[in-house]
Design a protein around this motif. Structure first.
Motif, PDB file in Angstrom:
ATOM      1  N   ASP A  83       0.793  -1.239   0.000  1.00  0.00           N
ATOM      2  CA  ASP A  83       0.000   0.000   0.000  1.00  0.00           C
ATOM      3  C   ASP A  83       0.824   1.286   0.000  1.00  0.00           C
ATOM      4  OD1 ASP A  83      -2.346  -1.498  -0.021  1.00  0.00           O
ATOM      5  OD2 ASP A  83      -2.444  -1.558   2.164  1.00  0.00           O
ATOM      6  N   LEU A  84       2.055   1.246  -0.443  1.00  0.00           N
ATOM      7  CA  LEU A  84       2.839   2.482  -0.545  1.00  0.00           C
ATOM      8  C   LEU A  84       2.621   3.096  -1.924  1.00  0.00           C
ATOM      9  CD1 LEU A  84       6.227   1.495   1.122  1.00  0.00           C
ATOM     10  CD2 LEU A  84       4.229   2.584   2.160  1.00  0.00           C
ATOM     11  N   GLN A  85       2.613   4.419  -1.962  1.00  0.00           N
ATOM     12  CA  GLN A  85       2.392   5.160  -3.204  1.00  0.00           C
ATOM     13  C   GLN A  85       3.565   6.102  -3.457  1.00  0.00           C
ATOM     14  OE1 GLN A  85      -0.368   4.449  -4.977  1.00  0.00           O
ATOM     15  NE2 GLN A  85      -0.991   3.032  -3.369  1.00  0.00           N
ATOM     16  N   VAL A  86       3.862   6.352  -4.730  1.00  0.00           N
ATOM     17  CA  VAL A  86       4.929   7.285  -5.096  1.00  0.00           C
ATOM     18  C   VAL A  86       4.648   8.645  -4.465  1.00  0.00           C
ATOM     19  CG1 VAL A  86       6.039   8.486  -7.021  1.00  0.00           C
ATOM     20  CG2 VAL A  86       5.449   6.074  -7.230  1.00  0.00           C
ATOM     21  N   GLY A  87       5.683   9.243  -3.867  1.00  0.00           N
ATOM     22  CA  GLY A  87       5.564  10.547  -3.229  1.00  0.00           C
ATOM     23  C   GLY A  87       5.218  10.482  -1.755  1.00  0.00           C
ATOM     24  N   GLN A  88       4.776   9.346  -1.291  1.00  0.00           N
ATOM     25  CA  GLN A  88       4.409   9.169   0.112  1.00  0.00           C
ATOM     26  C   GLN A  88       5.675   9.166   0.977  1.00  0.00           C
ATOM     27  OE1 GLN A  88       2.274   5.519   0.652  1.00  0.00           O
ATOM     28  NE2 GLN A  88       1.988   5.805   2.845  1.00  0.00           N
ATOM     29  N   THR A  89       5.571   9.697   2.190  1.00  0.00           N
ATOM     30  CA  THR A  89       6.666   9.561   3.141  1.00  0.00           C
ATOM     31  C   THR A  89       6.278   8.503   4.167  1.00  0.00           C
ATOM     32  OG1 THR A  89       5.819  11.367   4.497  1.00  0.00           O
ATOM     33  CG2 THR A  89       7.517  11.921   2.886  1.00  0.00           C
ATOM     34  N   VAL A  90       7.265   7.715   4.562  1.00  0.00           N
ATOM     35  CA  VAL A  90       7.015   6.597   5.457  1.00  0.00           C
ATOM     36  C   VAL A  90       8.230   6.405   6.355  1.00  0.00           C
ATOM     37  CG1 VAL A  90       7.849   4.901   3.771  1.00  0.00           C
ATOM     38  CG2 VAL A  90       6.250   4.192   5.531  1.00  0.00           C
ATOM     39  N   ARG A  91       7.983   6.000   7.583  1.00  0.00           N
ATOM     40  CA  ARG A  91       9.089   5.699   8.492  1.00  0.00           C
ATOM     41  C   ARG A  91       9.670   4.341   8.126  1.00  0.00           C
ATOM     42  NH1 ARG A  91      10.043   9.097  11.676  1.00  0.00           N
ATOM     43  NH2 ARG A  91      10.982   8.270  13.536  1.00  0.00           N
ATOM     44  N   VAL A  92      10.994   4.259   8.109  1.00  0.00           N
ATOM     45  CA  VAL A  92      11.665   3.011   7.795  1.00  0.00           C
ATOM     46  C   VAL A  92      12.688   2.671   8.871  1.00  0.00           C
ATOM     47  CG1 VAL A  92      11.351   3.188   5.287  1.00  0.00           C
ATOM     48  CG2 VAL A  92      13.411   4.154   6.343  1.00  0.00           C
ATOM     49  N   GLU A  93      13.004   1.402   8.938  1.00  0.00           N
ATOM     50  CA  GLU A  93      14.076   0.903   9.795  1.00  0.00           C
ATOM     51  C   GLU A  93      15.054   0.184   8.871  1.00  0.00           C
ATOM     52  OE1 GLU A  93      11.315  -0.038  13.693  1.00  0.00           O
ATOM     53  OE2 GLU A  93      11.740  -1.659  12.271  1.00  0.00           O
ATOM     54  N   TYR A  94      16.331   0.358   9.123  1.00  0.00           N
ATOM     55  CA  TYR A  94      17.322  -0.263   8.252  1.00  0.00           C
ATOM     56  C   TYR A  94      18.489  -0.783   9.084  1.00  0.00           C
ATOM     57  CZ  TYR A  94      19.722   4.220   8.768  1.00  0.00           C
ATOM     58  OH  TYR A  94      20.338   5.336   9.279  1.00  0.00           O
ATOM     59  N   ASP A  95      19.262  -1.659   8.485  1.00  0.00           N
ATOM     60  CA  ASP A  95      20.465  -2.171   9.118  1.00  0.00           C
ATOM     61  C   ASP A  95      21.548  -1.106   8.943  1.00  0.00           C
ATOM     62  OD1 ASP A  95      22.697  -3.537   9.981  1.00  0.00           O
ATOM     63  OD2 ASP A  95      22.570  -5.139   8.493  1.00  0.00           O
ATOM     64  N   SER A  96      21.982  -0.494  10.024  1.00  0.00           N
ATOM     65  CA  SER A  96      22.944   0.605   9.912  1.00  0.00           C
ATOM     66  C   SER A  96      24.290   0.135   9.357  1.00  0.00           C
ATOM     67  CB  SER A  96      23.137   1.295  11.266  1.00  0.00           C
ATOM     68  OG  SER A  96      23.625   0.381  12.227  1.00  0.00           O
ATOM     69  N   ARG A  97      24.571  -1.169   9.428  1.00  0.00           N
ATOM     70  CA  ARG A  97      25.794  -1.702   8.831  1.00  0.00           C
ATOM     71  C   ARG A  97      25.637  -1.927   7.334  1.00  0.00           C
ATOM     72  NH1 ARG A  97      25.534  -6.506  13.020  1.00  0.00           N
ATOM     73  NH2 ARG A  97      23.542  -6.436  11.969  1.00  0.00           N
ATOM     74  N   ASN A  98      24.392  -2.081   6.891  1.00  0.00           N
ATOM     75  CA  ASN A  98      24.098  -2.348   5.481  1.00  0.00           C
ATOM     76  C   ASN A  98      22.759  -1.712   5.129  1.00  0.00           C
ATOM     77  OD1 ASN A  98      23.679  -3.367   2.931  1.00  0.00           O
ATOM     78  ND2 ASN A  98      23.227  -5.437   3.628  1.00  0.00           N
ATOM     79  N   PRO A  99      22.751  -0.432   4.757  1.00  0.00           N
ATOM     80  CA  PRO A  99      21.490   0.261   4.480  1.00  0.00           C
ATOM     81  C   PRO A  99      20.696  -0.292   3.299  1.00  0.00           C
ATOM     82  CG  PRO A  99      23.289   1.840   4.770  1.00  0.00           C
ATOM     83  CD  PRO A  99      23.897   0.476   4.717  1.00  0.00           C
ATOM     84  N   ASP A 100      21.260  -1.263   2.571  1.00  0.00           N
ATOM     85  CA  ASP A 100      20.481  -1.921   1.514  1.00  0.00           C
ATOM     86  C   ASP A 100      19.322  -2.704   2.106  1.00  0.00           C
ATOM     87  OD1 ASP A 100      22.040  -0.989  -0.531  1.00  0.00           O
ATOM     88  OD2 ASP A 100      23.213  -2.827  -0.737  1.00  0.00           O
ATOM     89  N   LEU A 101      19.441  -3.096   3.369  1.00  0.00           N
ATOM     90  CA  LEU A 101      18.411  -3.880   4.045  1.00  0.00           C
ATOM     91  C   LEU A 101      17.521  -2.919   4.834  1.00  0.00           C
ATOM     92  CD1 LEU A 101      17.321  -6.693   4.599  1.00  0.00           C
ATOM     93  CD2 LEU A 101      18.949  -6.880   6.474  1.00  0.00           C
ATOM     94  N   VAL A 102      16.351  -2.627   4.275  1.00  0.00           N
ATOM     95  CA  VAL A 102      15.453  -1.630   4.856  1.00  0.00           C
ATOM     96  C   VAL A 102      14.016  -2.153   4.803  1.00  0.00           C
ATOM     97  CG1 VAL A 102      15.291  -0.385   2.661  1.00  0.00           C
ATOM     98  CG2 VAL A 102      14.761   0.808   4.770  1.00  0.00           C
ATOM     99  N   ARG A 103      13.265  -1.863   5.853  1.00  0.00           N
ATOM    100  CA  ARG A 103      11.857  -2.270   5.912  1.00  0.00           C
ATOM    101  C   ARG A 103      11.009  -1.097   6.384  1.00  0.00           C
ATOM    102  NH1 ARG A 103      11.790  -5.972  11.427  1.00  0.00           N
ATOM    103  NH2 ARG A 103      12.166  -4.242  12.839  1.00  0.00           N
TER     104      ARG A 103
END
Length: 125
Positions: free
Chosen positions: A68-88
């Motif tokens: 349910d995410l849409q282009v232009g939307q802002t959303v809070r994310v959590e990521y692996d600070s050692r590897n920012p490629d891994l984000v949810r």
């Protein structure tokens, strides 16, 4: 038929396992940010966010659990600070993967078992 059903089941369970491993990895070294949804497609949802050290980051594989995410939307994310490629998406986790994977596996076995039974039955004649 049973081998194909079993392989698909192993693949589905592997997906669930990978989701839980990704979540654990993020929790071990969690960074948090507000991200902007840059692009959505059938295969991935791309976000852009600033890491805690101030770098602008766009994970090449997109974000985990992008429902349910849409282009232009802002959303809070959590990521692996050692590897920012891994984000949810913040507040979402691997539990979300249980319903689609289990539904898919139910369909696999709903087709596989009757097909196997029919093939076995026709082979006896």
């Amino acid at each position: 038929m049973l081998i194909v059903g079993s392989l698909l089941t192993v693949m589905g369970l592997s997906i669930i396992g990978a989701c839980f491993i990704n979540d654990r990895t993020i929790v071990e070294s969690r960074g948090q940010a507000v991200a902007e949804v840059v692009d959505t497609s059938l295969t991935r949802t791309v976000v852009r966010f600033n890491t805690e050290d101030g770098r602008v980051y766009i994970p090449p594989n997109g974000v985990l659990y992008p429902t349910d995410l849409q282009v232009g939307q802002t959303v809070r994310v959590e990521y692996d600070s050692r590897n920012p490629d891994l984000v949810r998406v913040a507040g979402r986790n691997a539990v979300i993967s249980l319903l689609p994977v289990s539904s898919s596996l139910a369909v696999v076995w709903a087709v596989t078992l009757p097909a196997y039974w029919l093939l076995r039955r026709s082979g006896k004649d």
